[in-house]
Design a protein around this motif. Structure first.
Motif, mmCIF file in Angstrom:
data_model
loop_
_atom_site.group_PDB
_atom_site.id
_atom_site.type_symbol
_atom_site.label_atom_id
_atom_site.label_comp_id
_atom_site.label_asym_id
_atom_site.label_seq_id
_atom_site.Cartn_x
_atom_site.Cartn_y
_atom_site.Cartn_z
ATOM 1 N N THR A 47 0.814 -1.215 0.000
ATOM 2 C CA THR A 47 0.000 0.000 0.000
ATOM 3 C C THR A 47 0.849 1.268 0.000
ATOM 4 O O THR A 47 0.327 2.344 -0.273
ATOM 5 C CB THR A 47 -0.963 0.029 1.200
ATOM 6 O OG1 THR A 47 -0.194 0.095 2.411
ATOM 7 C CG2 THR A 47 -1.865 -1.200 1.214
ATOM 8 N N VAL A 49 3.889 1.488 -1.769
ATOM 9 C CA VAL A 49 4.680 1.567 -3.002
ATOM 10 C C VAL A 49 3.941 2.473 -3.990
ATOM 11 O O VAL A 49 2.746 2.286 -4.226
ATOM 12 C CB VAL A 49 4.901 0.163 -3.613
ATOM 13 C CG1 VAL A 49 5.661 0.254 -4.931
ATOM 14 C CG2 VAL A 49 5.631 -0.733 -2.626
ATOM 15 N N ALA A 51 2.058 4.017 -6.934
ATOM 16 C CA ALA A 51 1.288 3.389 -8.007
ATOM 17 C C ALA A 51 1.896 3.726 -9.364
ATOM 18 O O ALA A 51 2.445 4.808 -9.564
ATOM 19 C CB ALA A 51 -0.161 3.857 -7.953
ATOM 20 N N SER A 78 4.812 -6.713 -3.950
ATOM 21 C CA SER A 78 4.415 -5.343 -3.599
ATOM 22 C C SER A 78 4.511 -4.434 -4.821
ATOM 23 O O SER A 78 3.608 -3.637 -5.089
ATOM 24 C CB SER A 78 5.297 -4.790 -2.481
ATOM 25 O OG SER A 78 5.029 -5.410 -1.261
ATOM 26 N N ALA A 82 1.457 -2.623 -7.022
ATOM 27 C CA ALA A 82 1.460 -1.190 -7.337
ATOM 28 C C ALA A 82 1.262 -0.948 -8.830
ATOM 29 O O ALA A 82 0.718 0.080 -9.231
ATOM 30 C CB ALA A 82 2.759 -0.548 -6.865
#
Length: 169
Positions: A47, A49, A51, A78, A82
């Motif tokens: 959450t 990292v 986008a 992760s 993203a």
């Protein structure tokens, strides 16, 4: 080039990076113009990292060799999370690779010694192309190329698998 960069790391590292980037007029100008930005977070927390946007390249330098396979998978997942469904995004991992030098050469022996040090000190390791490929697949990526660089690193280049669905390990 009109390249833009987001430097992502743990919060204390980002604070240090911000201070460094403001120590020269050239670097300060890049920050002021938005060419260099900073994001604090944790690679193990998807959450945090940043986008992806179409055309982005996630670059990770000397990170994977610090971690055991399960941790690399968490890191890779992760980043994959993203990216989501964004198209035309790449992951570039800059690492030493134990198979990049001719057998028996001084550089190969050095790389093997480094691999032993990483294992004994950190329980991690240097990896070869086959190991990178296997890890990347488990993270939702397809290895597309391993490019040898002038430095002692290789660029492991991967693209997100379009049919990937994250599954628990």
């Amino acid at each position: 080039f009109a390249l833009k960069a987001v430097i992502f790391d743990l919060p204390p590292v980002i604070e240090h990076a911000k201070a460094y980037w403001n120590t020269s007029p050239e670097r300060s100008a890049m920050v002021a113009s938005g060419r260099v930005q900073f994001a604090a977070g944790d690679l193990f927390d998807a959450t945090t990292v940043p986008a992806a946007e179409e055309g982005d390249i996630y670059v990770m330098r000397n990170i994977w060799h610090d971690w055991r396979d399960p941790d690399c998978i968490r890191i890779g997942r992760s980043v994959r999370a993203a990216i989501g469904d964004v198209r035309n995004v790449k992951l570039v991992i800059l690492e030493a690779s134990i198979d990049q030098y001719p057998r028996g050469s001084l550089l190969e022996r050095f790389r093997v010694a480094l691999d032993q040090i990483m294992f004994t000190a950190f329980r991690s390791k240097e990896r070869d192309r086959i190991e990178f490929d296997a890890l990347l697949r488990r993270c939702g990526f397809q290895l597309t190329e391993v490019r040898h660089l002038r430095a002692s690193l290789v660029a492991v280049i991967a693209e997100p698998l379009s049919h990937w669905a994250q599954s628990p390990e």
